[in-house]
Scaffold this motif. Structure first.
Motif, PDB file in Angstrom:
ATOM      1  N   LYS A   1       1.378   6.570  -6.959  1.00 38.52           N
ATOM      2  CA  LYS A   1       0.329   7.503  -7.385  1.00 38.52           C
ATOM      3  C   LYS A   1       0.831   8.949  -7.296  1.00 38.52           C
ATOM      4  O   LYS A   1       0.497   9.776  -8.159  1.00 38.52           O
TER       5      LYS A   1
ATOM      6  N   ASP B   1       0.832  -1.210   0.000  1.00 40.62           N
ATOM      7  CA  ASP B   1       0.000   0.000   0.000  1.00 40.62           C
ATOM      8  C   ASP B   1       0.865   1.258   0.000  1.00 40.62           C
ATOM      9  O   ASP B   1       0.547   2.251  -0.664  1.00 40.62           O
TER      10      ASP B   1
ATOM     11  N   TYR C   1       0.493  -5.242  -9.403  1.00 36.27           N
ATOM     12  CA  TYR C   1       1.779  -5.317  -8.709  1.00 36.27           C
ATOM     13  C   TYR C   1       1.764  -6.395  -7.626  1.00 36.27           C
ATOM     14  O   TYR C   1       2.783  -7.048  -7.389  1.00 36.27           O
ATOM     15  N   ARG C   2       0.618  -6.583  -6.998  1.00 33.75           N
ATOM     16  CA  ARG C   2       0.505  -7.648  -6.001  1.00 33.75           C
ATOM     17  C   ARG C   2       0.751  -9.012  -6.653  1.00 33.75           C
ATOM     18  O   ARG C   2       1.518  -9.824  -6.132  1.00 33.75           O
TER      19      ARG C   2
ATOM     20  N   TYR D   1       2.277   1.780  -3.435  1.00 34.48           N
ATOM     21  CA  TYR D   1       1.268   2.255  -4.387  1.00 34.48           C
ATOM     22  C   TYR D   1       0.928   3.721  -4.139  1.00 34.48           C
ATOM     23  O   TYR D   1       0.675   4.481  -5.079  1.00 34.48           O
ATOM     24  N   SER D   2       0.962   4.137  -2.883  1.00 31.01           N
ATOM     25  CA  SER D   2       0.723   5.536  -2.566  1.00 31.01           C
ATOM     26  C   SER D   2       1.841   6.412  -3.151  1.00 31.01           C
ATOM     27  O   SER D   2       1.576   7.475  -3.733  1.00 31.01           O
TER      28      SER D   2
ATOM     29  N   LEU E   1      -3.515  -1.743  -8.343  1.00 37.23           N
ATOM     30  CA  LEU E   1      -2.715  -2.342  -7.275  1.00 37.23           C
ATOM     31  C   LEU E   1      -2.613  -3.856  -7.432  1.00 37.23           C
ATOM     32  O   LEU E   1      -1.563  -4.458  -7.151  1.00 37.23           O
ATOM     33  N   SER E   2      -3.694  -4.500  -7.873  1.00 38.76           N
ATOM     34  CA  SER E   2      -3.712  -5.949  -8.012  1.00 38.76           C
ATOM     35  C   SER E   2      -2.639  -6.458  -8.974  1.00 38.76           C
ATOM     36  O   SER E   2      -2.128  -7.581  -8.819  1.00 38.76           O
TER      37      SER E   2
END
Length: 350
Positions: A190, A183, A206-207, A186-187, A203-204
């Protein structure tokens, strides 16, 4: 020529989990994406960094470029019978390396003549799928030699970040705080996307990449590196390590404490880990073609070239049309590129 990571089973299977299907022909992975062009369902076939040149030992040096164009054409003719109906074209990234932009540009300018001689309808695309210009760092040397070959300011910045308390943690999918760290990455991403006007995946995406790259059964390792200071995450990168190469896939940074040089230390940590993994080179994966201070990504050029690697310039993407609808698709593709690169950036004030 070593296999490019985008032709690896790991990467192809990952892309097939995100909208592509795979066809293999003569040990080359071909990715196919199906979508709608108006009311019609159409497909695009894409060959990332392939086909690899396969010259005869008797092929004279002067004829190798024409022989390669013919090879691409022959490969496409064989492939088209395996492709879905209404496939618009076969798009390839030619895996040819040039030392200078001039040599690459001369090659691209000669492609129409070579295509005519080889009777192959191959066309340069306006938009390249993969970044054609990059920096590749030899990491088979000792860490001391790698440090010695980089610009002095880069060595200083790495040590400056260490001296001022910046730390870097390597995050895998099985790390205790993986969700929290993902998280945070990803923040930061962005923030970078908004600052630089770039697009990012959900996000999914990169997960899934990190989860696949953390499997003990895979010979490919994907790691998230996060640089922080006093509990605040400042910068992050995602890297892929394989037997032949390490690749810097994604990078991002926040707007705070940039003076602490976290981007340098996080990159140096990944380089050292890639060397320990056994990778021979570290590919920074994408730079502007020249040292042009007016280029909007000139800062990226300076950052990536300062590590002492070799600049590599590739021809980019080429199409062999297979459908009369190809022209409509290219027109739509140009409009999309214009919208994102010109209109949206002006709207956002860039």
């Amino acid at each position: 020529m070593a296999q490019h990571f985008q032709q690896s089973d790991f990467w192809v299977q990952f892309k097939c989990a995100h909208g592509w299907t795979q066809i293999r022909h003569n040990e080359t992975a071909v990715l196919v994406r199906t979508f709608r062009l108006g009311l019609l369902k159409v497909s695009l076939a894409y060959i990332p960094m392939a086909p690899v040149p396969d010259y005869s030992e008797n092929t004279p040096t002067a004829g190798k470029d024409i022989a390669y164009i013919k090879q691409v054409g022959d490969f496409t003719q064989e492939l088209k019978f395996l492709l879905p109906k209404h496939t618009l074209c076969v798009r390839s990234d030619f895996p040819l390396d040039f030392d200078t932009v001039l040599a690459r540009d001369d090659y691209n300018a000669s492609v129409p003549d070579m295509a005519a001689l080889s009777k192959t309808d191959v066309r340069k695309t306006k938009v390249d799928v993969q970044p054609p210009d990059t920096v590749v760092l030899d990491i088979s040397k000792s860490e001391d030699l790698i440090l010695a070959d980089m610009k002095s300011k880069w060595r200083y910045n790495v040590r400056y970040a260490q001296k001022h308390g910046v730390t870097v943690r390597a995050v895998k999918a099985d790390s205790p705080d993986f969700d929290k760290d993902l998280d945070s990455f990803y923040s930061l991403y962005k923030t970078t996307a908004e600052r630089d006007g770039i697009g990012i995946h959900p996000l999914s995406y990169y997960r899934d990449l990190l989860e696949r790259g953390s499997s003990v059964t895979s010979d490919t390792s994907v790691t998230l590196y996060i640089a922080s200071h006093e509990g605040e995450d400042l910068a992050a990168i995602v890297t892929l390590f394989s037997a032949d190469e390490a690749v810097y896939l994604y990078g991002c940074s926040g707007n705070n404490k940039r003076n602490l040089m976290p981007n340098y230390l996080v990159q140096w940590t990944a380089i050292c880990d890639a060397r320990a993994f056994g990778c021979k080179v570290y590919d920074f994966y994408g730079i502007p073609p020249t040292d042009d201070p007016n280029h909007p990504m000139h800062g990226l050029y300076l950052f990536k070239t300062g590590w002492g690697g070799k600049e590599v310039h590739r021809p980019g993407s080429f199409d062999i049309p297979l459908s009369r609808l190809y022209g409509f698709y290219i027109f739509a593709e140009k409009l999309r590129a214009f919208w994102h690169k010109k209109v949206m950036k002006k709207i956002r004030g860039r």
